[in-house]
Each structure stands twice: as C-alpha cells, then as structure tokens.
Scaffold this motif. Structure first.
Motif, short mmCIF file in Angstrom:
data_model
loop_
_atom_site.label_atom_id
_atom_site.label_comp_id
_atom_site.label_asym_id
_atom_site.label_seq_id
_atom_site.Cartn_x
_atom_site.Cartn_y
_atom_site.Cartn_z
N ASP A 30 36.07 -19.27 19.55
CA ASP A 30 36.93 -18.97 20.70
C ASP A 30 37.43 -20.24 21.38
O ASP A 30 38.51 -20.27 21.98
CB ASP A 30 36.17 -18.13 21.74
N SER A 31 36.61 -21.31 21.35
CA SER A 31 36.98 -22.60 21.91
C SER A 31 36.04 -23.64 21.34
O SER A 31 35.01 -23.31 20.73
CB SER A 31 36.90 -22.59 23.44
N LYS A 48 40.96 -24.38 23.88
CA LYS A 48 40.83 -22.98 23.48
C LYS A 48 41.21 -22.87 22.01
O LYS A 48 42.10 -23.57 21.52
CB LYS A 48 41.76 -22.10 24.33
N GLY A 49 40.58 -21.95 21.31
CA GLY A 49 40.90 -21.72 19.91
C GLY A 49 39.93 -22.44 18.99
O GLY A 49 38.81 -22.79 19.37
N LYS A 50 40.34 -22.69 17.78
CA LYS A 50 39.47 -23.20 16.75
C LYS A 50 39.30 -24.72 16.87
O LYS A 50 39.98 -25.39 17.64
CB LYS A 50 40.00 -22.81 15.38
N GLU A 53 42.22 -27.15 16.91
CA GLU A 53 43.00 -27.34 18.13
C GLU A 53 42.41 -28.48 18.95
O GLU A 53 43.13 -29.32 19.50
CB GLU A 53 43.00 -26.05 18.97
N ARG A 600 38.94 -11.89 14.30
CA ARG A 600 38.96 -11.97 15.76
C ARG A 600 37.72 -11.31 16.37
O ARG A 600 37.20 -10.33 15.86
CB ARG A 600 40.23 -11.31 16.31
#
Length: 609
Positions: A30-31, A48-50, A53, A600
């Motif tokens: 998620d982060s 935020k994200g993988k 990122e 997800r």
C-alpha cells in the motif's frame, strides 16, 4: 503483513533496504518508505503505492548513510497514503512496525496530554513517540525499547533507530516474525530471509518477546526482562535465485510450474517402496499417533481448503473423525475437545496470526499434542508444535498460493496413509495408494501441459462478473480453492458449492451469462455430478468441465467446453485437478490486466488478526 528491513553497515545501506523491500512486497504494497540516520538528521523517503514509487523519489535524491530502516505496508490503522507510510519519526527516533497495537488509543491520549503532536493515524507513530519519551529519561535506545514494549498490548515486529546512538538499530518482536541477518562488518533485520538472502545467508531467528540490538560489529539479543539471551545462527538453505522470477512473466506462473519439483521435494525421503517411512513426523510421533482418536485441523484460506481435503482422506483411510476449523473462528468458540484429540495447524508461513493464536489456545484446551504442517522451518508455528512435517515448497512470492496448496496436500496424504496403516488399512490397498502418491509429481507435470487449452478457455471469462465452481466429495474443496484463486487475482466474484447443493438455491443464479466450472474425476460420484451438470445445461448455463480422460460424459455436457486430463488415480486427483484451476485463474487475470502477483487489498503472510 507488512515487511521490515533494517541495516547497520560500513557502506550506504539504502540500496540494500530497497532491494529487501522488493523481496518483501508480497507482505504488503500500500505504501513504502526508508529512513537513514546520517550526521545529526534522520532523512526519509516515503510514497503511497509500491516500492517502485518510493524508489523513484529516492533515485532523484539519494540518501547516503550506513544505518537505516525500511518498510512496505499493508494498511491497518489509517488509509494508504504518504502521511501514514512508515517509517514514522518522533523527535530523534524513527520506527517501522508490523502488527497491531491494541492499546495505542489510550497511549496516544497519554502522550498528547504530555505535549506530543501526531501527524498520522497509525499506531506505529504512537510507539515512536513513546520510545522517544522514554529516551528523555536518560535511557539508552535498547532500554527505551524494552520499557516501551512492556507497555504494549497486541502484536508487533519493530525496528527503531535514534540520532542519539548512530550506527545502532534496535528491533523487537511479539506475534510477528523478525530475524537477524549476520554479515561481515554489517548486520541486518528483516521480516523473513527473502529480504536478506542477497547480502547474507547466516540468519538468527528471534523468539517471542525478544529485543535485539545490532551494530556493524555486533548482534545482542535480550529477553523482555533485559537479560542477555543466546540465539543460534543458521545457514539459510534459501538461494538468491529462488526469489527471482526468471523466464516467467509473473511469480505466480513460475510457482505453478514449480509444483512437480516442490511436491517431489515434499515426498522425498518420506515414502518408499514399502510405504511411508518411519519417524518423518518426529521421533516422538509414534506414541501420539497410535493414541490419537480424533483430529482437529485449524487453518486459514488456502490452507483451510487443504485441511478439508485431508478430512476426506483421513476419515476414509484411518476411520478417525476429523473436524476442520477456520482459525479466526476457532479462537472465539467454546470448542469441545474429546479425549486424545490431535490438534493440526496448517500454515504456509508459520506466522499466520489467527492460526498461531489458535495453536497457542489449543494448549489450554487439553489436546493430546500439536502437529504443524508448514513451509518455514524456523517459524513460530513449527517451533511451538510438538510434531511437524515441513512441506519444502520453497519461497512463494505470489500472493495467491499455488505450490503451498499442493505441497500441503502431499503432506496430508502422507499423514493420512500413515494413520491408515496404524489403524488396519488393507495392506494391498495401502501399498497401491503409496505408489499412487509417489506418482503425483509426474501427473502434475502432465496437467501443466494443457496450459495452451486453458489459455484459450480463459478468453470466455474476460467480460464475466460472476462464476460458479462445482465439485463433489473430495473435489468440493478443490472447487473452493479454484473459486478463491479466481476472485483473488481476476476480481471476478466466484463461489463454490458441492454440486448436489445447486437445487437448494444456487441454481437461481444460472443463466447464459454465468460460467459454471466443474471438476469431474472418474470416481464413484461421477454419475451424480453429471446429473447436476444436466440441471445447469437445462437452464442455459455455460459449462466448463475439467474431466478425467476416462470419465464418460453425456452428449449434452460434451456440448460445453471440455478439458481432459490424466488424474493419476482417485486418491491424488484433488492435487492434479487443482492445476488447471490455477492456470485458469492466472490466464484470466492476465487477460483482464490485473496485478497478478500483488492483487489489490491483499497480502500474503497475514500476521495481524
């Protein structure tokens, strides 16, 4: 859930931390973030994200320094965003955390009353503030962490650094895994060996309530009362190549195709010409297994489905009653435990919070013994069980379990055969079934060859929103596992039923837009299943039937999509018929453009309740 990496080294550690996070993304994505202590400042990058990122932000402004902590998150407290991403900084302390602190709200209010300001919604930031507060009383970082964790209720694995003690990281664990990687002039912390295998293969597995302090030169472990503790270091059998994707498009595809080897590894040295070999469950197993009168199997998700298959096998071959429980429900139910009942915990990681808590609860309830079926030798479930059987599946990176399931089935088959032999199973039949089990890797290999047919079949599912899976007898859990795989990675709503239950409600869902996936081995329930499939055809349902090559099908059923395969025999057919269902889910997900390996909202190793 969530992944932790930390390092104290003579070189810049940020690239090591980022590589470790990538190996841990199966635990949450998620982060992500890293924090490096350098000079008189803690510098951090979060996104935020993988991990990629966060890595892009790091590449734009690299962080030098030899002491750091890092984290990839599966959100519990607070929505996934940069503010809630770890590491969290409070004062001169940075912290990363896996788990859930149950009394964080009261601690937060106490700290706010003392002037602390919080910027996130997380329980982790509260721990950071508590540790920083305790440092202000003149404690060392280790002493402050020890004092803090004594106040915590819940589960955690943490890694903490402080500007007051450069070059040092302190970790602690309760209910969540944390291990030490031992290098030359550098030491590491990680949620599992996969995060560290590229920098060291020497691992030290921490026990419950351990606190560990690492520097470049040393590793020291302490118990909760602050006393030094000895923990043995081990050479990990994991290889760096084992956690690489290789020629495959996704880890899930790689792990599906690893199953012949993985199942062969499960069986190797455990079954021979004359049957299941002695002492494979531990040298103290014989008195327990001879005395066992009932079995309770407790597990979650895919492992629960493996337990359901085992129920059919054990009750038929050993004539022992078997109860299969979802671990998260078992913990809160007033379970009746008959005399001489064996408790069996099944977990891929061996750190599944609900399963581990259920096993610990079982000790209070008076079971004969605890038995673990697991993939990770150093895990909590294995260490705390009386008997054990390792599946030897190797690392499984894809969030949707594949080889974990088939190797658990192979392990349960060994147990069922051994229990059957002890309880008078006809010897000729026993030897026949043992030979059939030994042939399982070959028939899984054969089932994998029909992948081109499955890929073509998958096109029918691209625009579907729902699907039904049907099985009878021991194939019903296989249908459950097939429906779970489809919903996990393609996001198609899928349900599974015993085929005989269609007429009791689910038949109302059947129309020309509803694909019906059926598992049809050549067994005593085949004719019953064919009658159920006729009910589907009569109502315009679209049939997709995976049938044994020798199973005779009616013409109307043949008008659906039929895939034939060699089952290898009724006993091993659940594992064989699992393969095309895994391939179907995989190719449907690829065609629909979903994130196959990291679907997800999910994570693989569920270490929170």
């Amino acid at each position: 859930m969530c992944g932790i990496v930390a390092a104290a080294a003579q070189r810049d550690v940020a690239p090591i931390l980022i590589a470790g996070l990538k190996a841990l993304e199966y635990r949450g994505y998620d982060s992500a973030g890293i924090a490096i202590a350098e000079g008189d400042a803690i510098r951090r990058v979060r996104a935020k994200g993988k991990v990629r990122e966060m890595e892009a932000l790091y590449d734009a402004d690299p962080l030098p320094g030899g002491t750091g902590i890092a984290h990839t998150r599966w959100a519990t407290h607070g929505v996934p965003n940069e503010t809630n991403a770890h590491p969290h900084v409070q004062g001169r302390v940075a912290i990363v955390h896996n788990g859930i602190i149950e009394n964080y709200a009261s601690l937060r209010e106490e700290l706010k009353a003392r002037g602390r300001v919080f910027t996130s919604e997380t329980d982790t930031e509260v721990m950071g503030a508590l540790i920083d507060d305790l440092l202000s009383d003149g404690r060392s970082l280790r002493e402050a962490v020890l004092a803090a964790v004594r106040q915590l209720e819940g589960a955690y694995a943490i890694a903490v650094l402080s500007l007051d003690e450069p070059g040092r990281v302190v970790g602690a664990r309760r209910g969540c895994p944390l291990l030490v990687g031992i290098g030359i002039g550098e030491n590491f912390l990680g949620s599992d060996a996969q995060a560290l295998i590229k920098v060291t293969n020497r691992m030290m597995y921490l026990e419950e309530d351990d606190v560990v302090e690492i520097t470049r030169e040393s590793v020291q472990v302490f118990t909760l009362d602050g006393k030094p503790a000895d923990r043995a270091a081990h050479e990990s059998e994991l290889s760096a190549d084992a956690v690489e994707r290789g020629e495959y498009r996704h880890y899930m595809q790689k792990e599906i195709f690893e199953q012949p080897r993985a199942v062969a590894d499960t069986l190797e040295g455990r079954i021979g010409q004359h049957g299941v070999l002695p002492n494979i469950f531990g040298i103290d197993a014989d008195p327990v297994l001879d005395r066992t009168k009932q079995i309770h199997i407790v597990a979650c998700g895919t492992s629960y489905h493996a337990g359901m298959v085992a129920k059919y096998w054990i009750e038929e071959l050993a004539r022992l009653p078997v109860v299969v429980e979802v671990a998260s429900e078992y913990r809160y139910r007033d379970v009746v435990v008959p005399e001489d009942t064996l408790f069996v915990a099944v977990s891929q990681s061996g750190e599944t919070a609900d399963t581990l808590a259920a096993m610990r609860e079982s000790r209070r309830r008076g079971y004969l013994a605890t038995f673990a079926i697991c993939n990770v030798p150093e895990s909590s479930v294995v260490r705390e069980s009386d008997l054990r059987l390792m599946t030897r599946a190797g690392p499984e990176i894809g969030v949707a379990s594949t080889k974990a399931f088939t190797t658990q089935l192979a392990a349960f088959a060994l147990l069922a055969l051994d229990l059957g032999r002890r309880r008078g199973l006809d010897h000729t039949r026993y030897l026949k079934l043992c030979k059939e089990l030994q042939s399982l890797p070959r028939f899984i290999e054969s089932a994998l060859r029909i992948e081109p047919q499955i890929e073509e079949l998958a096109e029918h599912f691209i625009l579907k929103h729902n699907a039904l899976f049907l099985g009878r007898g021991v194939q019903y859990p296989v249908a459950l596992e097939g429906s779970l795989k489809l919903k996990e990675i393609s996001y198609i709503h899928a349900e599974a039923y015993p085929a005989g239950e269609l007429k009791h409600g689910p038949l109302a869902l059947v129309d020309e837009d509803m694909p019906i996936v059926a598992v049809a081995p050549n067994g005593p329930l085949l004719d019953k299943l064919k009658s159920n499939l006729q009910e589907v055809r009569a109502r315009g349902g679209e049939l997709f039937v995976f049938a044994d090559e020798h199973a005779e099908m009616d013409d109307t059923i043949e008008q659906g999509v039929m895939v034939r395969l060699e089952s290898g025999g009724e006993f091993i057919s659940p594992a064989v018929f699992t393969i095309p269902l895994q391939l179907l889910s995989y190719h449907v997900a690829v065609m629909r453009g979903t994130d196959v390996d990291q679907p997800r909202n999910l994570a693989k190793s569920v270490t929170v309740e």
